[in-house]
Write a protein that holds these residues in place. Structure first.
Motif, short mmCIF file in Angstrom:
data_model
loop_
_atom_site.label_atom_id
_atom_site.label_comp_id
_atom_site.label_asym_id
_atom_site.label_seq_id
_atom_site.Cartn_x
_atom_site.Cartn_y
_atom_site.Cartn_z
N PHE A 8 38.57 46.71 33.48
CA PHE A 8 38.08 45.42 34.43
C PHE A 8 39.70 45.01 34.77
N MET A 9 40.66 44.87 34.30
CA MET A 9 42.32 44.35 35.17
C MET A 9 42.84 45.09 35.63
N SER A 10 42.99 46.46 34.91
CA SER A 10 43.91 47.36 36.40
C SER A 10 42.89 47.62 37.38
N LEU A 11 41.30 47.76 37.66
CA LEU A 11 41.17 48.06 38.60
C LEU A 11 40.80 47.06 39.87
N LEU A 12 41.23 45.77 39.05
CA LEU A 12 41.18 44.36 40.26
C LEU A 12 42.57 43.92 40.28
N PHE A 13 43.75 44.68 39.21
CA PHE A 13 44.45 45.10 40.06
C PHE A 13 45.42 46.04 41.38
N ILE A 14 44.64 47.24 40.78
CA ILE A 14 44.53 48.48 42.09
C ILE A 14 44.25 47.63 43.37
N ILE A 15 43.40 47.01 43.51
CA ILE A 15 42.19 46.53 44.20
C ILE A 15 42.74 45.63 44.88
N ASP A 16 43.53 44.54 44.55
CA ASP A 16 44.36 43.53 45.11
C ASP A 16 45.33 43.83 46.13
#
Length: 200
Positions: A81-89
């Motif tokens: 989840f944090m990897s996805l948030l990192f990429i999106i942000d």
């Protein structure tokens, strides 16, 4: 001394997630405040703000529980989840910083054109402006005199400043997400010194 790496990484991961929980609650509070007091708000923007706050809050809770319990599956889910948030942000922050003045104007023009006549009137009254790029054939608010600015001229500098500030803050937080991923990965690989089997 053998417990130090384990407790240090666990406490760091827990503290980061408490910070994310606070940020998630602040985002939800801002959305609620904007909805309650703003005369002119975009429901889509408020919905997106609420969604971001709820998602960040849920992920932070998962990360906090995973850190406290040293739960391998939750830590793995948290990392994803944090990897996805990192990429999106990271992508959104770079896009906000990279928008030039013409692109900003095009986006604002599309948003203005999508408003209902009532919303346009409310916007004109609130910003004391008339029309988007020109005020010909526009019913200007009574508070406007002949020197009334167009809405684009009123908002272009604050919008440019907000995009730079938002992009910078988003970029900073994207790296804290990366830090959380690093701590979660390190924590998964550490054995709980209090237990003979920490992979539960």
């Amino acid at each position: 001394m053998a417990n130090f790496p384990y407790s240090c990484v666990r406490n760091s991961l827990g503290a980061l997630n408490v910070l994310y929980m606070i940020i998630g609650l602040v985002i939800l509070g801002v959305a609620g405040y904007a909805r309650g007091v703003a005369k002119f708000t975009s429901l889509a923007a408020l919905g997106a703000l609420v969604a971001v706050g709820v998602i960040l809050l849920l992920i932070a809770i998962i990360g906090f529980v995973a850190a406290i319990k040293h739960h391998q599956i939750l830590l793995f889910m948290y990392m994803i989840f944090m990897s996805l948030l990192f990429i999106i942000d990271f992508a959104i922050s770079i896009a906000a910083l990279a928008l030039n003045q013409q692109q900003q104007k095009d986006l604002l023009s599309k948003a203005y054109d999508g408003l209902t006549p009532e919303d346009k009137t409310a916007l004109h009254n609130r910003l004391k402006c008339c029309g988007f790029n020109n005020s010909t054939n526009i019913d200007c608010p009574s508070s406007c005199d002949n020197s009334c600015k167009t809405c684009y001229n009123v908002v272009k500098e604050p919008i440019a400043l907000a995009l730079k500030a938002g992009g910078g803050v988003g970029l900073f937080f994207s790296f804290t997400f990366f830090l959380a991923i690093y701590f979660a990965r390190q924590f998964r690989n550490l054995k709980d010194p209090r237990s003979s089997d920490s992979f539960l």
